[in-house]
Design an enzyme around this catalytic site. Structure first.
Site, PDB file in Angstrom:
ATOM      1  N   GLU A 313      31.188   8.120  -1.738  1.00  0.00           N
ATOM      2  CA  GLU A 313      29.884   7.781  -1.184  1.00  0.00           C
ATOM      3  C   GLU A 313      30.020   6.572  -0.272  1.00  0.00           C
ATOM      4  O   GLU A 313      30.446   5.499  -0.731  1.00  0.00           O
ATOM      5  CB  GLU A 313      28.924   7.488  -2.337  1.00  0.00           C
ATOM      6  CG  GLU A 313      27.466   7.610  -1.983  1.00  0.00           C
ATOM      7  CD  GLU A 313      26.582   7.608  -3.228  1.00  0.00           C
ATOM      8  OE1 GLU A 313      26.052   8.668  -3.580  1.00  0.00           O
ATOM      9  OE2 GLU A 313      26.426   6.527  -3.836  1.00  0.00           O
ATOM     10  N   CYS A 314      29.723   6.735   0.990  1.00  0.00           N
ATOM     11  CA  CYS A 314      29.785   5.662   1.977  1.00  0.00           C
ATOM     12  C   CYS A 314      31.181   5.034   2.013  1.00  0.00           C
ATOM     13  O   CYS A 314      32.107   5.637   2.530  1.00  0.00           O
ATOM     14  CB  CYS A 314      28.687   4.632   1.727  1.00  0.00           C
ATOM     15  SG  CYS A 314      28.327   3.616   3.190  1.00  0.00           S
ATOM     16  N   GLY A 315      31.376   3.861   1.441  1.00  0.00           N
ATOM     17  CA  GLY A 315      32.701   3.261   1.434  1.00  0.00           C
ATOM     18  C   GLY A 315      33.730   4.143   0.754  1.00  0.00           C
ATOM     19  O   GLY A 315      34.883   4.239   1.194  1.00  0.00           O
ATOM     20  N   TYR A 317      33.616   7.378   0.643  1.00  0.00           N
ATOM     21  CA  TYR A 317      33.830   8.472   1.592  1.00  0.00           C
ATOM     22  C   TYR A 317      34.870   8.069   2.632  1.00  0.00           C
ATOM     23  O   TYR A 317      35.787   8.837   2.951  1.00  0.00           O
ATOM     24  CB  TYR A 317      32.483   8.796   2.242  1.00  0.00           C
ATOM     25  CG  TYR A 317      32.464   9.803   3.358  1.00  0.00           C
ATOM     26  CD1 TYR A 317      32.996  11.081   3.208  1.00  0.00           C
ATOM     27  CD2 TYR A 317      31.845   9.482   4.573  1.00  0.00           C
ATOM     28  CE1 TYR A 317      32.928  12.011   4.244  1.00  0.00           C
ATOM     29  CE2 TYR A 317      31.765  10.409   5.605  1.00  0.00           C
ATOM     30  CZ  TYR A 317      32.309  11.671   5.440  1.00  0.00           C
ATOM     31  OH  TYR A 317      32.223  12.584   6.451  1.00  0.00           O
ATOM     32  N   SER A 409      30.010  11.699   1.617  1.00  0.00           N
ATOM     33  CA  SER A 409      29.200  11.449   2.810  1.00  0.00           C
ATOM     34  C   SER A 409      28.812   9.979   2.843  1.00  0.00           C
ATOM     35  O   SER A 409      29.065   9.225   1.892  1.00  0.00           O
ATOM     36  CB  SER A 409      27.944  12.325   2.821  1.00  0.00           C
ATOM     37  OG  SER A 409      26.892  11.730   2.086  1.00  0.00           O
TER      38      SER A 409
END
Length: 417
Positions: A313-315, A317, A409
């Site tokens: 998730e974010c980082g 990802y 993502s």
């Protein structure tokens, strides 16, 4: 009753005053919790350090009213608002902390940065008090006051508003907290944190009349349906590079019987055996060189991808991608499990609520989420993970990637849609 700390705008001093109140009242033997309005991973960890109790996020855009009431139930809460009291998502401000005040019947303590005003404070405070009859302004805290004479002018201007002045806090550069591109420097990175919190409590005690605060009492709420865990055993990355995981989601998973263990990619820990490996957001861009050199972690992650679901998730990802370029332009090899390359050499803000839907992967279904990062995607190829809409319901480009058992993502999942 609990209460909400709000302000006319960001940067008014809500966080510092909230922390000072949480520490001071907990020092007096009061068991209370902090909460943050809206999506925020950083401030609640400061709240926890200040009062010694688990703290949470309450999000009036992403969560149902029943979900908010259930999460808020328990010991008294001091809720820290985000942005201005009535500021929310477009077009109509949904998700503003005023929505929380209505849903939880919370009186509002308004913090006003008075550093550049005198008599003009009266129409500002009065305007906030009468703007929405469903919101009760229980008192005002004057912040960043220049002198005793300045304080006297402000108090005189407010004398006919009928709103109590809880106190006036003078300008104090020692209370300015260090920050970076996603907000404050994280609580676990502050060796001086306890001293800072105690100093904030001392200032609150000296300059506020705590007897004028709304009375503290527990909140009640009925349990609501919790989120089914994405797996029965979950290994979660947790350190300074991967710290952005919402406690309410982890609590849901554990309450449903899932087992959770943590590991540190920065410490070069191998990935534990689990049904799902979850790399949450954080600051991998600040630790990219170290992550790239931690071959035991990376090799174990690559091996696990053959038999285990992995979600970033974010980082997280970005760490699953091929390369991450830091702010100085240095490119670092990441896990290489997704055909993704990201860069901070040219930062671009991506910010806003998202409604996302996936047809496959560990988070199949529809979710409320938010996006907040400065990374640029220089290349991303493969199957997209989520269909996405913004807060206004407009269709966005698909988000994320999925390849085999690996997916992720930039969206931070908040709750079931």
């Amino acid at each position: 009753m609990s209460f909400l700390i709000a302000a006319p705008a960001s940067g008014s001093g809500k966080t510092t005053i909230t922390l000072g109140l949480l520490r001071a009242l907990s020092q007096d033997g009061i068991t209370l919790r902090g909460a943050k309005s809206g999506p925020d991973y950083i401030d609640p960890r400061f709240h926890e350090a200040a009062c010694g109790q688990p703290c949470l996020n309450l999000d009036a855009w992403a969560m149902s009213a029943d979900r908010i009431q259930s999460l808020a139930s328990g010991s008294p809460l001091i809720v820290e608002g985000a942005m201005g009291l009535f500021d929310g998502a477009p077009p109509d401000g949904k998700g503003a902390c005023a929505d929380l005040a209505r849903q939880l019947n919370l009186p509002v303590v308004l913090v006003v940065d008075a550093s550049r005003m005198a008599q003009s404070i009266a129409p500002i405070v009065k305007g906030f008090a009468i703007h929405d009859p469903s919101i009760t302004i229980a008192g005002v805290i004057l912040n960043k006051v220049g002198s005793p004479r300045h304080e006297a002018m402000l108090r005189h201007a407010l004398r006919d508003t009928g709103i109590s002045v809880i106190g006036a806090i003078p300008r104090n550069t020692a209370l300015v907290q260090p920050s970076r591109h996603l907000g404050l420097v994280q609580a676990q990175e502050r060796p001086d944190l306890d001293r800072y919190l105690s100093q904030a409590a001392d200032i609150v005690r000296e300059h506020l009349d705590l007897t004028l605060l709304p009375k503290l009492s527990p909140l009640s709420g009925a349990p609501t349906t919790r989120i089914t865990p994405p797996a029965q055993s979950i290994a979660i990355a947790r350190d300074a590079a991967f710290a952005f995981a919402y406690p309410h989601l982890l609590d849901d998973w554990q309450s449903a019987g899932a087992t959770i263990q943590t590991f540190s990619p920065l410490a070069n820990d191998p990935v534990p055996a689990a049904d799902l490996i979850y790399l949450p957001g954080g600051y991998p861009e600040l630790h990219a060189a170290r992550l790239a050199s931690n071959t035991r972690f990376l090799t174990s992650l690559q091996t696990a991808a053959k038999t285990t679901d992995i979600y970033g998730e974010c980082g997280g990802y970005m760490a699953l991608g091929e390369t991450l370029t830091d702010a100085d332009g240095h490119r670092h090899k990441m896990a290489g499990l997704l055909a993704l390359n990201t860069s901070f050499a040219k930062r671009k803000l991506h910010l806003g609520y998202r409604s996302i839907t996936a047809s496959t992967g560990p988070f199949a279904g529809s979710w409320t989420a938010h996006e907040f990062h400065y990374a640029t995607t220089t290349s991303a190829t493969g199957q997209s993970l989520f269909q996405a809409q913004d807060a206004m319901g407009d269709t966005l480009a698909d988000m994320g990637l999925i390849s085999g058992r690996v997916s992720g993502s930039f969206a931070h999942i908040i709750d079931r849609a």
